[in-house]
Design a protein around this motif. Structure first.
Motif, PDB file in Angstrom:
ATOM      1  N   ALA A   1      -2.371   0.046   5.952  1.00 53.94           N
ATOM      2  CA  ALA A   1      -2.363   0.522   4.575  1.00 53.94           C
ATOM      3  C   ALA A   1      -2.892  -0.538   3.621  1.00 53.94           C
ATOM      4  O   ALA A   1      -3.596  -0.226   2.658  1.00 53.94           O
TER       5      ALA A   1
ATOM      6  N   GLY B   1      -4.710   6.265  -0.556  1.00 57.60           N
ATOM      7  CA  GLY B   1      -3.610   5.316  -0.732  1.00 57.60           C
ATOM      8  C   GLY B   1      -3.845   4.383  -1.893  1.00 57.60           C
ATOM      9  O   GLY B   1      -4.942   4.266  -2.428  1.00 57.60           O
TER      10      GLY B   1
ATOM     11  N   THR C   1       4.624   1.454   1.017  1.00 55.24           N
ATOM     12  CA  THR C   1       4.924   0.851   2.309  1.00 55.24           C
ATOM     13  C   THR C   1       6.211   0.033   2.266  1.00 55.24           C
ATOM     14  O   THR C   1       6.893  -0.109   3.273  1.00 55.24           O
TER      15      THR C   1
ATOM     16  N   PRO D   1      -1.134   7.133   8.010  1.00 53.91           N
ATOM     17  CA  PRO D   1      -1.919   6.709   6.845  1.00 53.91           C
ATOM     18  C   PRO D   1      -1.745   7.643   5.654  1.00 53.91           C
ATOM     19  O   PRO D   1      -1.373   8.816   5.806  1.00 53.91           O
ATOM     20  N   ALA D   2      -2.021   7.127   4.466  1.00 58.24           N
ATOM     21  CA  ALA D   2      -2.000   7.952   3.264  1.00 58.24           C
ATOM     22  C   ALA D   2      -2.928   9.150   3.448  1.00 58.24           C
ATOM     23  O   ALA D   2      -4.076   8.984   3.873  1.00 58.24           O
TER      24      ALA D   2
ATOM     25  N   GLN E   1       1.369   0.137  10.587  1.00 57.57           N
ATOM     26  CA  GLN E   1       0.873   1.001   9.526  1.00 57.57           C
ATOM     27  C   GLN E   1       0.904   0.301   8.168  1.00 57.57           C
ATOM     28  O   GLN E   1       0.065   0.587   7.307  1.00 57.57           O
TER      29      GLN E   1
ATOM     30  N   GLY F   1       0.851  -1.171   0.000  1.00 59.25           N
ATOM     31  CA  GLY F   1       0.000   0.000   0.000  1.00 59.25           C
ATOM     32  C   GLY F   1       0.894   1.229   0.000  1.00 59.25           C
ATOM     33  O   GLY F   1       2.074   1.161  -0.360  1.00 59.25           O
TER      34      GLY F   1
ATOM     35  N   SER G   1      -6.757   0.254   2.374  1.00 59.28           N
ATOM     36  CA  SER G   1      -6.474   1.016   1.161  1.00 59.28           C
ATOM     37  C   SER G   1      -7.785   1.349   0.445  1.00 59.28           C
ATOM     38  O   SER G   1      -8.838   0.795   0.746  1.00 59.28           O
TER      39      SER G   1
ATOM     40  N   PHE H   1       1.868   4.921   2.376  1.00 60.60           N
ATOM     41  CA  PHE H   1       1.654   5.682   3.593  1.00 60.60           C
ATOM     42  C   PHE H   1       2.590   6.872   3.638  1.00 60.60           C
ATOM     43  O   PHE H   1       3.449   7.059   2.767  1.00 60.60           O
TER      44      PHE H   1
END
Length: 454
Positions: A384, A312, A281, A302-303, A380, A156, A388, A158
Motif C-alpha cells: 500500500a 489508495g 493501513t 489492495p485499495a 499489504q 496507505g 499507492s 487497503f
C-alpha cells in the motif's frame, strides 16, 4: 489516513497500548518557548502515542549522544495545527522543528516557510535517503523540486475483510479488487453472522469521509477542478463516484453511517460487526491486537480501483525545519535520528516492534523482527505504501493541484469540511447526491476564484 486531519486518530487508537508517560519536560499547551540555542531545539508536534514514545526515548538515545536538549510542545491536533500555522506564517522562530503533514508541506514550502533538507540528507550518509518510500518523498517535495520534510511515519489504505465470513459464504477476495467487485461482495456477505457488508466513513470532515471518498473519485476519473480551476464536482465522473460511495453505504454499510468516522468504524470492525472495511493501513494493529474479536480472522487486499491500475491514499506526519530557525544544524540532527532506521530499532527493542513508526522506510519490511510482529498485515502494508497512487497525479483527469485524499491548497481545510457535510447529508438520506453536489459545486467554484484571477 487521517481523521479531522487524517486517520492518525485511528493511529492513536491503534497505538493506545504503546502510550507511555512523558519523561522529558515539555511545554504542554503553554505559551510558545523562546527560540532554541546551539545546545537545544524546540519541537512542536501533535500529541500522539508515536510522539510520546519518541519523547520518552530522546534523552537516552539522542541527547546523551549529541548533547542537544529537545524541548517538546505536544498539543492536540487542532491546537497543534493552529499554533503551527501561526508560527510558520509569521516566521517567529520559536520552534525549530514541527511535525508537518503531507497537507502542509506543499503550502508551507511554496510560501518559503520551510528550510530545504536536500543538502543535509545528501551529506548524511547514515540517514539513507534512498531507503525512504519514493511516494512519501514526492509528497514532501515542493514544486521547486526541493525536499522540505522527512517522514516520521506514513500510511496507505487497503481493504480489510473477514476471511472466516468469506469462507462461510463461499466468497473469494480478488487479488486486486475493483470497486464493482467490492460492491458485489458486500451484497453477498451482508448479514453474515450479523455483520454489515462493508464499513466506510460517513462522518463529515475533510479528513473523515473525504479521505476514502477522494480515492474513489480519483480512480473513477473525477477531479475537483480542471486545469483552469473551474470546479468539476457535478461532472459525470465525480457524480458517479459519489453516487457509488453513498449507495454502497446506504445499501450495505453500517447503521447511522453519517455519524461514523474512522474510530467508530474501527470499533465496529473489532467487535465483529463489519465484513469489510476500506481504510488506513494503520488500523491493522488494532484488528490484530489482543482482545480484538477478529484477531487472526482478517485478510488484507489492495485499495479497490476502477479506471486506474492502482488506488489508495498516502499520508505522512513528517519533520520540517522552520526557515527562520537559527539552529538548523541541530534541528537536522534531531530529524535524522527521529526518522531513521536506528530509531525504529530502538523503539522495536524497547517498546515492541509494532510500536515502531512504520510506513516510511523500505528496510523495515525486510526486518525479520517486524515481519514476525506484523506478520498478518505487513506485506499489504508495504504494498500500500510502495504502490499507492501518485500524489502529484493520483487519477485519470488532469488537475492543477496535488494530493490524493486532499487538495494541497490552503482553502481546502474549510472547503473540504463544507463539502463533506453535504456528502454526509446524502449518506443520511436527507438530500439526494445531485442536490449535495450542486451545493458542493458552488462552494468549490467560489473557493477557487483567486486561482482563476477573479
Amino acid at each position: 489516513m487521517f481523521s479531522n486531519g487524517r486517520s492518525h486518530l485511528a493511529r492513536v487508537a491503534a497505538s493506545a497500548a504503546a502510550t507511555t508517560g512523558l519523561i522529558l519536560s515539555g511545554c504542554g499547551d503553554a505559551d510558545p518557548p523562546s527560540g532554541g540555542s546551539n545546545g537545544s531545539i524546540n519541537v512542536l508536534a501533535m500529541d500522539a502515542p508515536q510522539v510520546q514514545n519518541l519523547k520518552k526515548l530522546t534523552r537516552e538515545h539522542f541527547t546523551s549522544k549529541t548533547g542537544i536538549t529537545v524541548n517538546y510542545t505536544l498539543l492536540p491536533e487542532n491546537a497543534a495545527r493552529e499554533r503551527m500555522n501561526r508560527e510558520f506564517a509569521t516566521q517567529a522562530g520559536d520552534y525549530d522543528v514541527a511535525s508537518v503533514s503531507a497537507y502542509e508541506v506543499p503550502i508551507y514550502s511554496d510560501n518559503g516557510w520551510l528550510a530545504p533538507l536536500d543538502a543535509y540528507a545528501k551529506a548524511d550518509k547514515d540517514f539513507d535517503q534512498d531507503d525512504v518510500f519514493p511516494n512519501l518523498v514526492a509528497s514532501l517535495t515542493g514544486d521547486d523540486g526541493k525536499l522540505y520534510a522527512e517522514p516520521f511515519y506514513g500510511e496507505g489504505s487497503f481493504l480489510m475483510y473477514r476471511k472466516d465470513l468469506f469462507r462461510k459464504e463461499g466468497l473469494t477476495m480478488p487479488a486486486n479488487p475493483t470497486w464493482e467487485q467490492v460492491a458485489q461482495l458486500a451484497a453477498r456477505v451482508d448479514g453474515s453472522d450479523g455483520a454489515d457488508g462493508i464499513c466506510l466513513r460517513g462522518l463529515p470532515g475533510w479528513g473523515q469521509n473525504l479521505a476514502p471518498l477522494n480515492t474513489v473519485v480519483n480512480t473513477f476519473g473525477g477531479a475537483w477542478y480542471d486545469m483552469s480551476w473551474n470546479a468539476k464536482l457535478t461532472s459525470p465522473e465525480f457524480r458517479k463516484a459519489v453516487e457509488f460511495y453513498v449507495d454502497l453505504l446506504r445499501s450495505h454499510g453500517e447503521p447511522d453511517a453519517h455519524r461514523m468516522g474512522v474510530l467508530e468504524i474501527l470499533d465496529l470492525f473489532v467487535q465483529g460487526k463489519c465484513a469489510m472495511m476500506y481504510d488506513a493501513t494503520s488500523l491493522a494493529q488494532s484488528l490484530e491486537a489482543d482482545g480484538s474479536s477478529v484477531k487472526g480472522k482478517v485478510g488484507y487486499a489492495p485499495a479497490p480501483h476502477d479506471r486506474t491500475g492502482r488506488s489508495g491514499w498516502l499520508w505522512t506526519w513528517a519533520w520540517g525545519i522552520q526557515a527562520a530557525s537559527e539552529n538548523k544544524d541541530a534541528a537536522w540532527e534531531f530529524i535524522s535520528w527521529a526518522s531513521s532506521k536506528e530509531y525504529q530499532a530502538q523503539v522495536g527493542g524497547e517498546l515492541g516492534w509494532t510500536a515502531a513508526p512504520a510506513g516510511n522506510r523500505e528496510s523495515l519490511y525486510d526486518n525479520p523482527e517486524y515481519q514476525k510482529a506484523a506478520h498478518a498485515w505487513y506485506r499489504q502494508e508495504y504494498t500500500a505504501e510502495r504502490d499507492s497512487a501518485d500524489p502529484k497525479n493520483p487519477g485519470v483527469a488532469p488537475r492543477p493541484y496535488s494530493g490524493i485524499g486532499f487538495l494541497a491548497i490552503p482553502e481546502f481545510a474549510v472547503l473540504g469540511t463544507a463539502v463533506s457535510q453535504q456528502i454526509s447529508s446524502a449518506v443520511a438520506g436527507q438530500q439526494s447526491v445531485d442536490t449535495a453536489l450542486k451545493k458542493a459545486q458552488d462552494l468549490a467554484q467560489a473557493s477557487a476564484a483567486k486561482y482563476r484571477g477573479e
